[in-house]
Design a protein around this motif. Structure first.
Motif, PDB file in Angstrom:
ATOM      1  N   TRP A 476       0.825  -1.213   0.000  1.00  0.00           N
ATOM      2  CA  TRP A 476       0.000   0.000   0.000  1.00  0.00           C
ATOM      3  C   TRP A 476       0.856   1.259   0.000  1.00  0.00           C
ATOM      4  CZ3 TRP A 476      -4.642  -0.137  -1.604  1.00  0.00           C
ATOM      5  CH2 TRP A 476      -5.438  -1.268  -1.394  1.00  0.00           C
ATOM      6  N   PHE A 477       2.032   1.181   0.625  1.00  0.00           N
ATOM      7  CA  PHE A 477       2.909   2.347   0.615  1.00  0.00           C
ATOM      8  C   PHE A 477       3.738   2.285  -0.663  1.00  0.00           C
ATOM      9  CE2 PHE A 477       7.005   4.402   1.844  1.00  0.00           C
ATOM     10  CZ  PHE A 477       6.500   5.687   1.964  1.00  0.00           C
ATOM     11  N   ASN A 478       3.544   3.223  -1.568  1.00  0.00           N
ATOM     12  CA  ASN A 478       4.127   3.182  -2.903  1.00  0.00           C
ATOM     13  C   ASN A 478       5.427   3.969  -2.953  1.00  0.00           C
ATOM     14  OD1 ASN A 478       4.635   2.874  -5.579  1.00  0.00           O
ATOM     15  ND2 ASN A 478       3.028   4.245  -6.296  1.00  0.00           N
ATOM     16  N   THR A 479       6.539   3.267  -2.722  1.00  0.00           N
ATOM     17  CA  THR A 479       7.839   3.942  -2.762  1.00  0.00           C
ATOM     18  C   THR A 479       8.275   4.250  -4.191  1.00  0.00           C
ATOM     19  OG1 THR A 479       8.933   1.786  -2.790  1.00  0.00           O
ATOM     20  CG2 THR A 479       8.615   2.834  -0.647  1.00  0.00           C
ATOM     21  N   ALA A 480       7.663   3.591  -5.168  1.00  0.00           N
ATOM     22  CA  ALA A 480       8.077   3.794  -6.559  1.00  0.00           C
ATOM     23  C   ALA A 480       7.880   5.227  -7.004  1.00  0.00           C
ATOM     24  CB  ALA A 480       7.288   2.859  -7.480  1.00  0.00           C
ATOM     25  N   LYS A 481       6.918   5.922  -6.397  1.00  0.00           N
ATOM     26  CA  LYS A 481       6.648   7.296  -6.834  1.00  0.00           C
ATOM     27  C   LYS A 481       7.815   8.235  -6.531  1.00  0.00           C
ATOM     28  CE  LYS A 481       4.126   8.634  -2.630  1.00  0.00           C
ATOM     29  NZ  LYS A 481       2.819   9.083  -2.110  1.00  0.00           N
ATOM     30  N   LEU A 482       8.732   7.789  -5.636  1.00  0.00           N
ATOM     31  CA  LEU A 482       9.896   8.621  -5.336  1.00  0.00           C
ATOM     32  C   LEU A 482      10.823   8.750  -6.548  1.00  0.00           C
ATOM     33  CD1 LEU A 482      10.782   7.249  -1.771  1.00  0.00           C
ATOM     34  CD2 LEU A 482       9.583   9.372  -2.349  1.00  0.00           C
ATOM     35  N   MET A 483      10.671   7.783  -7.484  1.00  0.00           N
ATOM     36  CA  MET A 483      11.518   7.843  -8.682  1.00  0.00           C
ATOM     37  C   MET A 483      10.805   8.467  -9.869  1.00  0.00           C
ATOM     38  SD  MET A 483      13.571   4.199  -8.471  1.00  0.00           S
ATOM     39  CE  MET A 483      12.182   3.206  -7.942  1.00  0.00           C
ATOM     40  N   PHE A 484       9.571   8.959  -9.670  1.00  0.00           N
ATOM     41  CA  PHE A 484       8.829   9.591 -10.749  1.00  0.00           C
ATOM     42  C   PHE A 484       9.444  10.954 -11.079  1.00  0.00           C
ATOM     43  CE2 PHE A 484       4.519   7.395  -9.634  1.00  0.00           C
ATOM     44  CZ  PHE A 484       5.095   6.177  -9.941  1.00  0.00           C
ATOM     45  N   PRO A 485       9.153  11.485 -12.291  1.00  0.00           N
ATOM     46  CA  PRO A 485       9.588  12.848 -12.633  1.00  0.00           C
ATOM     47  C   PRO A 485       8.963  13.866 -11.677  1.00  0.00           C
ATOM     48  CG  PRO A 485       8.872  11.631 -14.578  1.00  0.00           C
ATOM     49  CD  PRO A 485       8.455  10.830 -13.379  1.00  0.00           C
ATOM     50  N   PRO A 486       9.527  15.036 -11.573  1.00  0.00           N
ATOM     51  CA  PRO A 486      10.702  15.517 -12.331  1.00  0.00           C
ATOM     52  C   PRO A 486      11.991  14.837 -11.866  1.00  0.00           C
ATOM     53  CG  PRO A 486      10.043  17.136 -10.708  1.00  0.00           C
ATOM     54  CD  PRO A 486       8.990  16.080 -10.670  1.00  0.00           C
ATOM     55  N   TYR A 487      12.851  14.491 -12.850  1.00  0.00           N
ATOM     56  CA  TYR A 487      14.081  13.772 -12.567  1.00  0.00           C
ATOM     57  C   TYR A 487      15.145  14.690 -11.976  1.00  0.00           C
ATOM     58  CZ  TYR A 487      11.927  10.119 -15.416  1.00  0.00           C
ATOM     59  OH  TYR A 487      11.081   9.180 -15.912  1.00  0.00           O
ATOM     60  N   ARG A 488      16.266  14.008 -11.607  1.00  0.00           N
ATOM     61  CA  ARG A 488      17.439  14.685 -11.057  1.00  0.00           C
ATOM     62  C   ARG A 488      17.174  15.269  -9.674  1.00  0.00           C
ATOM     63  NH1 ARG A 488      21.920  12.982 -13.836  1.00  0.00           N
ATOM     64  NH2 ARG A 488      21.289  12.673 -16.012  1.00  0.00           N
ATOM     65  N   ASN A 489      16.199  14.707  -8.952  1.00  0.00           N
ATOM     66  CA  ASN A 489      16.008  15.126  -7.568  1.00  0.00           C
ATOM     67  C   ASN A 489      16.989  14.356  -6.671  1.00  0.00           C
ATOM     68  OD1 ASN A 489      14.926  12.560  -7.105  1.00  0.00           O
ATOM     69  ND2 ASN A 489      12.828  13.257  -7.480  1.00  0.00           N
ATOM     70  N   PHE A 490      16.815  14.478  -5.366  1.00  0.00           N
ATOM     71  CA  PHE A 490      17.736  13.860  -4.415  1.00  0.00           C
ATOM     72  C   PHE A 490      17.796  12.340  -4.596  1.00  0.00           C
ATOM     73  CE2 PHE A 490      18.071  11.554  -0.381  1.00  0.00           C
ATOM     74  CZ  PHE A 490      19.378  11.869  -0.027  1.00  0.00           C
ATOM     75  N   ILE A 491      16.650  11.696  -4.792  1.00  0.00           N
ATOM     76  CA  ILE A 491      16.613  10.234  -4.927  1.00  0.00           C
ATOM     77  C   ILE A 491      17.390   9.787  -6.152  1.00  0.00           C
ATOM     78  CG2 ILE A 491      15.118   8.256  -5.387  1.00  0.00           C
ATOM     79  CD1 ILE A 491      15.041   9.163  -2.515  1.00  0.00           C
ATOM     80  N   HIS A 492      17.190  10.462  -7.272  1.00  0.00           N
ATOM     81  CA  HIS A 492      17.900  10.078  -8.490  1.00  0.00           C
ATOM     82  C   HIS A 492      19.402  10.249  -8.329  1.00  0.00           C
ATOM     83  CE1 HIS A 492      13.820  11.307 -10.128  1.00  0.00           C
ATOM     84  NE2 HIS A 492      13.881  10.004 -10.373  1.00  0.00           N
ATOM     85  N   ARG A 493      19.813  11.388  -7.741  1.00  0.00           N
ATOM     86  CA  ARG A 493      21.250  11.634  -7.562  1.00  0.00           C
ATOM     87  C   ARG A 493      21.864  10.576  -6.653  1.00  0.00           C
ATOM     88  NH1 ARG A 493      19.346  16.976  -7.069  1.00  0.00           N
ATOM     89  NH2 ARG A 493      19.739  16.961  -4.818  1.00  0.00           N
ATOM     90  N   PHE A 494      21.111  10.152  -5.632  1.00  0.00           N
ATOM     91  CA  PHE A 494      21.593   9.121  -4.704  1.00  0.00           C
ATOM     92  C   PHE A 494      21.766   7.778  -5.438  1.00  0.00           C
ATOM     93  CE2 PHE A 494      20.494   5.539  -1.946  1.00  0.00           C
ATOM     94  CZ  PHE A 494      21.477   5.650  -0.973  1.00  0.00           C
ATOM     95  N   LEU A 495      20.758   7.405  -6.207  1.00  0.00           N
ATOM     96  CA  LEU A 495      20.813   6.126  -6.927  1.00  0.00           C
ATOM     97  C   LEU A 495      21.960   6.102  -7.921  1.00  0.00           C
ATOM     98  CD1 LEU A 495      17.015   5.487  -7.625  1.00  0.00           C
ATOM     99  CD2 LEU A 495      18.463   4.320  -5.963  1.00  0.00           C
ATOM    100  N   TYR A 496      22.120   7.168  -8.672  1.00  0.00           N
ATOM    101  CA  TYR A 496      23.165   7.207  -9.685  1.00  0.00           C
ATOM    102  C   TYR A 496      24.550   7.161  -9.040  1.00  0.00           C
ATOM    103  CZ  TYR A 496      19.265   8.892 -12.566  1.00  0.00           C
ATOM    104  OH  TYR A 496      18.063   9.038 -13.199  1.00  0.00           O
ATOM    105  N   ARG A 497      24.694   7.826  -7.909  1.00  0.00           N
ATOM    106  CA  ARG A 497      25.992   7.905  -7.261  1.00  0.00           C
ATOM    107  C   ARG A 497      26.417   6.553  -6.704  1.00  0.00           C
ATOM    108  NH1 ARG A 497      27.712  11.987  -2.274  1.00  0.00           N
ATOM    109  NH2 ARG A 497      29.877  11.173  -2.053  1.00  0.00           N
ATOM    110  N   TRP A 498      25.472   5.844  -6.092  1.00  0.00           N
ATOM    111  CA  TRP A 498      25.833   4.608  -5.382  1.00  0.00           C
ATOM    112  C   TRP A 498      25.701   3.338  -6.226  1.00  0.00           C
ATOM    113  CZ3 TRP A 498      28.567   4.742  -1.152  1.00  0.00           C
ATOM    114  CH2 TRP A 498      28.548   5.879  -0.365  1.00  0.00           C
ATOM    115  N   TYR A 499      24.941   3.392  -7.289  1.00  0.00           N
ATOM    116  CA  TYR A 499      24.727   2.158  -8.044  1.00  0.00           C
ATOM    117  C   TYR A 499      25.319   2.183  -9.455  1.00  0.00           C
ATOM    118  CZ  TYR A 499      21.633   0.569  -4.367  1.00  0.00           C
ATOM    119  OH  TYR A 499      21.148   0.149  -3.162  1.00  0.00           O
ATOM    120  N   LEU A 500      25.484   3.337 -10.024  1.00  0.00           N
ATOM    121  CA  LEU A 500      26.054   3.411 -11.381  1.00  0.00           C
ATOM    122  C   LEU A 500      27.549   3.624 -11.315  1.00  0.00           C
ATOM    123  CD1 LEU A 500      23.327   5.451 -13.284  1.00  0.00           C
ATOM    124  CD2 LEU A 500      23.538   2.979 -12.983  1.00  0.00           C
ATOM    125  N   LYS A 501      28.204   2.614 -10.759  1.00  0.00           N
ATOM    126  CA  LYS A 501      29.670   2.704 -10.655  1.00  0.00           C
ATOM    127  C   LYS A 501      30.261   1.301 -10.676  1.00  0.00           C
ATOM    128  CE  LYS A 501      29.667   2.907  -5.592  1.00  0.00           C
ATOM    129  NZ  LYS A 501      30.114   3.666  -4.397  1.00  0.00           N
TER     130      LYS A 501
END
Length: 501
Positions: A476-501
């Motif tokens: 019921w708690f939809n965490t997926a919406k944290l990755m919705f646009p607009p992009y380049r927010n805090f969540i996106h920057r965190f994911l890219y920094r820690w996982y795209l390496k």
């Protein structure tokens, strides 16, 4: 449902029985598809009821099956029928009954923390209507085993046994009719034309056991309907005797696997690699142990060749090999013998004089690669022996050949077997034994490349005839919406920094 149109020219040229069987197959497919759609997920209780009904009918008619198979072969060892056709079928049935509840349970899967809270699982759903084309060499087991797997998975089934086992087919028709309704399981009979029309039907899955040559045609035909196929095709399964293996033990481990059913089975040892300094000892030990197992090859324990056509093919292989320099060593007298058929009236077979097509196990030495016996699967009691100097010679030869269904390695040293297993491909490997890997229900059985596609037996059979449906359920708690646009927010920057390496 819409069926592919019949080829009118070819169909009109068929005899009436073939026409009737083709019409029956098409009509049955339509009816079974309707019945399946009305009950697309049979309960565990119903599946077990069907399997138990098959078990009862099989045991009830086992004596008739023994006599029928003997009539089809001209002579077939009673004990070989009981052991390899009836017993293995019963063991398969009991294994499926024991494990079916566990197999039917949805399988829980993990969910990455990024997508929590959520659940993931796999639901095993029946495919629908399954077609099974089975061969003549083990006419009961190679029909019953895939049938049980398909029923355990919840499917409806149409069977097409080989036309080369007509007397056995009559008894199988009785068994199928007693155990199932027509919209559950139906058996179709007929020759190659019926098999061709059968494979053209839009099944949800098609299984074929037979030769690579026919398997290619089956796959090509099934592709027109995008029908997935399981192909069990055999091939030339080598035996490798290590230098450290005692020859008496080596022969003891492989001789029954070669002699059962007179070598007329897909996992029979096809040829032997022998250390060059042990050839005479190997031949002597084969002679001794064969005589010990079969003091008289006409006494009932040794099975005959199934047909005049197949008998002629085997004799041609021997002649071709001898003409090209091979030495043939039959391990028993080769004179044919006529006998009066036993009382086979329970399966409506004629009381007449039949020819036992008996061919003793025959060793071949001085083998050349241009001999037909080294180019095609032997499928009979002929065993070429190739001497070798080193293991690399064996590996290079196997790698240059079509991939076999089985490989048999005889050695006291595990490192020897490991070196071969990691350097070669085969459907399966048996170490210090030959043939009995087929009877292990926990092991998937199937080939690779020229020896087949897909596998079955035990749990693998259930999976083959099921669709693993992926199910993902979001909390019921939809965490997926944290990755919705607009992009380049805090969540996106965190994911890219820690996982795209």
């Amino acid at each position: 449902m819409k069926l592919p149109p019949l080829n009118a020219v070819k169909f009109d040229a068929l005899d009436n029985h073939s026409k009737q069987q083709i019409h029956l197959a098409r009509e049955t497919l339509v009816n079974q598809r309707k019945a399946f759609n009305a009950q697309p997920y049979p309960s565990e209780k119903l599946r077990k009821q069907q399997i138990k009904a098959l078990h009862r009918a099989l045991i009830k008619h086992k004596d008739k099956l023994v006599k029928a198979i003997e009539a089809d072969f001209g002579h077939r060892s009673t004990d070989e029928t009981l052991l390899t056709d009836i017993l293995l079928s019963v063991l398969d049935i009991k294994y499926n009954l024991k494990h079916l509840r566990q197999w039917m349970r949805p399988q829980k899967c993990g969910v990455n923390w990024l997508f929590q809270p959520a659940l993931a699982r796999i639901m095993y759903q029946p495919l629908g209507v399954v077609g099974i084309i089975s061969p003549w060499n083990f006419p009961v087991y190679l029909l019953i085993s895939p049938l049980v797997a398909a029923i355990a998975a919840g499917n409806r089934v149409i069977l097409k046994p080989s036309e080369k086992s007509p007397y056995c087919n009559r008894v199988l028709q009785e068994i199928i009719s007693e155990a199932f309704l027509k919209d559950e399981v139906t058996m179709i009979e007929g020759g190659p034309e019926v098999s061709q029309a059968f494979s053209e039907l839009p099944f949800d899955h098609l299984m074929f056991t037979g030769s690579p040559k026919v398997g290619r045609k089956i796959m090509q035909t099934a592709a027109r309907n995008l029908t997935p196929v399981t192909l069990e095709l055999g091939g030339k399964s080598p035996v490798i005797i290590a230098p450290d293996m005692p020859i008496n033990s080596a022969v003891e481990r492989i001789i029954f696997g070669k002699c059962v059913n007179s070598g007329q089975h897909c996992v029979a040892p096809d040829y032997v690699y022998c250390p060059e300094n042990k050839l005479d000892e190997l031949i002597s030990e084969f002679k001794r142990q064969f005589t010990q197992l079969y003091p008289d090859i006409y006494n009932g324990d040794y099975t005959g060749i199934v047909s005049d056509e197949h008998f002629g093919r085997l004799k041609h292989l021997l002649k071709d090999a001898k003409d090209k320099g091979a030495t043939a060593i039959p391990l028993a007298p080769t004179e044919p013998k006529s006998t009066t058929a036993r009382n086979l009236t329970t399966v409506d077979t004629p009381k007449t004089t039949i020819q036992q097509r008996i061919m003793p196990l025959t060793l071949l030495t001085h083998i050349q690669t241009n001999m037909s016996v080294m180019k095609e699967e032997i499928f009979g009691p002929i065993l070429p022996i190739i001497i070798y100097k080193n293991l690399h010679q064996i590996i290079d030869s196997i790698q240059a050949s079509p991939r076999p269904l089985a490989m048999y390695i005889l050695s006291k040293k595990n490192a020897f077997a490991q070196q071969i297993m990691y350097a070669t491909h085969s459907g399966g490997v048996s170490i210090n034994d030959a043939g009995w890997q087929v009877a292990q229900n926990d092991l998937p059985f199937g080939g690779i490349g020229n020896s087949g596609m897909g596998s079955y037996h035990g749990h693998q059979g259930f999976l083959t005839f099921s669709h693993g449906k992926s199910i993902y359920r979001r909390g019921w708690f939809n965490t997926a919406k944290l990755m919705f646009p607009p992009y380049r927010n805090f969540i996106h920057r965190f994911l890219y920094r820690w996982y795209l390496k």
